[in-house]
Design a protein around this motif. Structure first.
Motif, mmCIF file in Angstrom:
data_model
loop_
_atom_site.group_PDB
_atom_site.id
_atom_site.type_symbol
_atom_site.label_atom_id
_atom_site.label_comp_id
_atom_site.label_asym_id
_atom_site.label_seq_id
_atom_site.Cartn_x
_atom_site.Cartn_y
_atom_site.Cartn_z
ATOM 1 N N VAL A 194 0.854 -1.188 0.000
ATOM 2 C CA VAL A 194 0.000 0.000 0.000
ATOM 3 C C VAL A 194 0.891 1.239 0.000
ATOM 4 O O VAL A 194 2.073 1.174 0.326
ATOM 5 N N VAL A 195 0.286 2.367 -0.364
ATOM 6 C CA VAL A 195 0.980 3.648 -0.301
ATOM 7 C C VAL A 195 0.107 4.627 0.464
ATOM 8 O O VAL A 195 -1.092 4.409 0.636
ATOM 9 N N GLU A 196 0.720 5.700 0.917
ATOM 10 C CA GLU A 196 -0.018 6.738 1.636
ATOM 11 C C GLU A 196 -0.283 7.925 0.716
ATOM 12 O O GLU A 196 0.441 8.112 -0.272
ATOM 13 N N PRO A 197 -1.278 8.739 1.039
ATOM 14 C CA PRO A 197 -1.583 9.902 0.201
ATOM 15 C C PRO A 197 -0.406 10.859 0.053
ATOM 16 O O PRO A 197 -0.293 11.560 -0.950
ATOM 17 N N THR A 198 0.488 10.887 1.034
ATOM 18 C CA THR A 198 1.621 11.816 0.996
ATOM 19 C C THR A 198 2.845 11.257 0.276
ATOM 20 O O THR A 198 3.845 11.954 0.126
ATOM 21 N N THR A 199 2.773 10.018 -0.190
ATOM 22 C CA THR A 199 3.893 9.408 -0.905
ATOM 23 C C THR A 199 4.125 10.144 -2.223
ATOM 24 O O THR A 199 3.176 10.490 -2.926
ATOM 25 N N LEU A 207 -2.300 0.228 -6.851
ATOM 26 C CA LEU A 207 -1.971 0.083 -5.433
ATOM 27 C C LEU A 207 -3.031 0.774 -4.583
ATOM 28 O O LEU A 207 -3.460 1.885 -4.913
ATOM 29 N N PRO A 208 -3.437 0.150 -3.479
ATOM 30 C CA PRO A 208 -4.360 0.811 -2.556
ATOM 31 C C PRO A 208 -3.652 1.979 -1.852
ATOM 32 O O PRO A 208 -2.454 1.909 -1.570
ATOM 33 N N VAL A 209 -4.414 3.016 -1.576
ATOM 34 C CA VAL A 209 -3.908 4.179 -0.846
ATOM 35 C C VAL A 209 -4.589 4.184 0.517
ATOM 36 O O VAL A 209 -5.822 4.139 0.594
ATOM 37 N N VAL A 210 -3.779 4.208 1.582
ATOM 38 C CA VAL A 210 -4.335 4.174 2.934
ATOM 39 C C VAL A 210 -3.845 5.371 3.741
ATOM 40 O O VAL A 210 -2.723 5.830 3.575
#
Length: 193
Positions: free
Chosen positions: A76-81, A98-101
């Protein structure tokens, strides 16, 4: 540019007890490469890709549930990536989406198509969108100076007050491809503030 600037939302997800046939229908109807599998708290616990679904159908598990077909663990990746990091991960690990969490909860999906669109948004397009948005907001009689560099948007102009500066900043953040936003109030800057 960050993932939050390019990710798709709202997200279509499935649960582990969702029938594989329903997941296949969602994949094909919406043209998704993969669907995140979430628990009752919307936390990502797996992913079911087109390949996973085809494997389940071929092995005659197509009448079973997503839990049997899904892949784990999930990257997963984060919104700030940074988008550049996601591009590298997508290429290195052959991921189509990829899901964003955020805080462990599913908030979006980022696909190769989203990443390609991000690269297509050049600074001139972002600048034009900012000018258009500002003209809609305050009319073309307001003098705004806009500069876009490496997805950072800097706007210079006179703001009525701090609340207007915050509103302009928030509006610009809605523009795809706009990363960091700086609104410089030239009236206050000229007054020595």
């Amino acid at each position: 540019m960050r993932v939050r600037d390019v990710m798709s939302r709202p997200v279509v997800s499935v649960r582990r007890e969702t029938p594989v046939s329903e997941a296949v229908s969602l994949l094909t109807t919406h043209g998704f490469a993969a669907l995140p599998v979430v628990d009752d708290r919307e936390r990502v616990i797996g992913i079911v890709s087109e390949a996973d679904a085809m494997g389940a159908l071929e092995s005659r598990k197509g009448s079973s549930v997503v839990e049997v077909a899904m892949s784990t663990p999930v990257e997963v990746v984060e919104p700030t990536t940074e988008v550049s990091e996601v591009v590298k991960a997508a290429l290195d690990h052959h991921r189509r989406s990829l899901p964003v969490v955020a805080a462990g909860v599913l908030v979006g999906m980022v696909s190769r198509s989203d990443l390609l669109r991000a690269f297509a948004l050049n600074e001139g397009v972002i600048e034009a969108r900012v000018y258009s948005l500002l003209d809609d907001y305050a009319g073309s009689h307001r003098g705004w100076d806009v500069e876009v560099a490496d997805s950072t948007v800097t706007v210079r102009g006179a703001c009525a007050d701090e609340a207007e500066r915050r509103v302009v900043t928030a509006m610009i953040r809605t523009i795809p491809g706009a990363g960091d936003v700086r609104v410089v109030d030239t009236a206050r800057a000229g007054a020595g503030e």
